[in-house]
Design an enzyme around this catalytic site. Structure first.
Site, PDB file in Angstrom:
ATOM      1  N   SER A 192       0.818  -1.219   0.000  1.00 21.99           N
ATOM      2  CA  SER A 192       0.000   0.000   0.000  1.00 21.99           C
ATOM      3  C   SER A 192       0.853   1.270   0.000  1.00 21.99           C
ATOM      4  CB  SER A 192      -0.926   0.013   1.217  1.00 21.99           C
ATOM      5  OG  SER A 192      -0.158   0.008   2.401  1.00 21.99           O
ATOM      6  N   THR A 228      -1.244   3.210   4.927  1.00 26.14           N
ATOM      7  CA  THR A 228      -0.343   4.338   4.678  1.00 26.14           C
ATOM      8  C   THR A 228       0.813   4.215   5.652  1.00 26.14           C
ATOM      9  OG1 THR A 228      -2.290   5.724   4.242  1.00 26.14           O
ATOM     10  CG2 THR A 228      -0.215   6.875   4.590  1.00 26.14           C
ATOM     11  N   THR A 260       1.849   6.976   0.478  1.00 27.19           N
ATOM     12  CA  THR A 260       0.899   5.908   0.143  1.00 27.19           C
ATOM     13  C   THR A 260       0.702   5.835  -1.365  1.00 27.19           C
ATOM     14  OG1 THR A 260      -1.341   5.058   0.586  1.00 27.19           O
ATOM     15  CG2 THR A 260      -1.122   7.423   0.282  1.00 27.19           C
ATOM     16  N   ARG A 274      -8.206  10.595  -8.020  1.00 27.10           N
ATOM     17  CA  ARG A 274      -8.590  10.618  -6.609  1.00 27.10           C
ATOM     18  C   ARG A 274      -7.381  10.891  -5.729  1.00 27.10           C
ATOM     19  NH1 ARG A 274      -6.987   7.529  -1.769  1.00 27.10           N
ATOM     20  NH2 ARG A 274      -8.769   7.564  -0.341  1.00 27.10           N
ATOM     21  N   THR A 300      -4.272   6.829   9.243  1.00 32.17           N
ATOM     22  CA  THR A 300      -4.292   5.811   8.201  1.00 32.17           C
ATOM     23  C   THR A 300      -5.706   5.262   8.077  1.00 32.17           C
ATOM     24  OG1 THR A 300      -3.292   3.745   7.424  1.00 32.17           O
ATOM     25  CG2 THR A 300      -3.710   3.915   9.779  1.00 32.17           C
ATOM     26  N   GLY A 301      -6.044   4.761   6.898  1.00 28.53           N
ATOM     27  CA  GLY A 301      -7.359   4.157   6.739  1.00 28.53           C
ATOM     28  C   GLY A 301      -8.147   4.751   5.597  1.00 28.53           C
TER      29      GLY A 301
END
Length: 305
Positions: free
Chosen positions: A31, A165, A183, A193, A216-217
């Site tokens: 990622s 991330t 990331t 995006r 993160t997420g």
């Protein structure tokens, strides 16, 4: 890597850049860095930011193409421009002018991820209220004409296994704070995006008078709440880092109870904490800590709330 930079006399910004840069090289979790999270057209693009908590300067790049060292380019935005955020093809051109080579970010792994996704009728994806039906077929999509606009329930497409991330907060011996992120974004994202990672106050935030935080997420949800900025402001008011992190997560939960996300917080005295949102399959959050009190980098775990 970041800790070794500090120990050898490097600056807090050097530590963040080298630490996040190591993750880009290692393709952490698939990622971060090249060869992971292909977008809808099969291309891997990168987002990164770095922040100096002394000057409050930020350097960031988003939708960076064909350049591997995103955090390094972000650092150059601070050093060689009066800007904060450069995006897309223009960010790549800037990177080349700063001496970074053009390199292919595609690998056999990212090609196979893209191919598998196409074979599954492009599921999951990030479209809504379009034709053809995005829940059963691939595009190209157009907005639905004549029909009623359907509000679709906000649910987290990202999971522990398809999005993360590298976020880092560095506190120097004198209390100087720096932070950064890198990331390759959400897998199968719509091209163009940009998530929370390169946005100051969302992906990370550093203020040498208070502390630093990194998130993160599910960036599309989390960035709406500027969680890293909010956590630092809580710590400025004297809130314990763990509690500051928890308050930020709780705030997002009210609007998106199913979101996937976590945040780390550290204040200028070196106290630290973390918090995460509890959802099926994600009940604990693991993060790494290095400090003079620890003989080696140590994994810490918190239970999600």
């Amino acid at each position: 890597t970041a800790w070794r930079v500090l120990e050898s006399g490097g600056s807090e910004l050097d530590a963040v850049e080298r630490g996040c840069g190591q993750c880009e090289i290692d393709q952490c979790d698939g990622s971060v860095g090249y060869g992971g999270s292909p977008d809808e057209s099969g291309e891997t693009t990168l987002d990164a930011m770095i922040m100096d908590g002394n000057t409050m300067e930020v350097g960031a790049v988003a939708d960076l193409r064909r350049v591997k060292n995103a955090i390094g380019v972000a650092r150059k935005v601070i050093e060689y421009t009066k800007h904060t955020l450069l995006v897309g093809e223009s960010a790549s051109l800037f990177a080349v002018r700063m001496g970074f080579p053009y390199e292919d970010l595609t690998t056999q792994k990212s090609l196979s991820l893209y191919s598998e996704w196409l074979n599954q009728s492009c599921q999951p994806n990030y479209w809504k209220n379009v034709v053809p039906d995005s829940s059963t077929s691939c595009g190209p999509y157009k907005r639905r004409e004549g029909g009623t606009y359907k509000e679709e329930q906000t649910s987290s497409l990202r999971s522990l296994h398809n999005h993360d991330t590298i976020g880092m907060v560095v506190i120097g011996a004198s209390g100087t704070v720096a932070s950064g992120t890198s990331t390759n974004g959400a897998i199968h994202k719509i091209p163009g995006r940009v998530g929370d990672s390169p946005i100051a106050g969302a992906g990370s935030y550093a203020d040498s008078t208070a502390g630093g935080a990194a998130a993160t997420g599910d960036g599309d949800i989390m960035m709406r709440f500027l969680p890293s900025y909010q956590a630092v402001e809580y710590m400025r008011m004297g809130t314990d880092p763990t509690v500051a992190c928890q308050k930020v997560i709780s705030r997002i939960q009210k609007y998106a109870p199913e979101f996937f996300g976590a945040i780390i917080c550290a204040n200028t005295t070196g106290s630290y904490g973390a918090a995460c949102n509890k959802i099926p399959g994600f009940t604990q959050f693991h993060f790494m800590v290095s400090s003079p009190l620890l003989s080696r980098p140590t994994e810490q775990v918190v239970d999600c709330i």
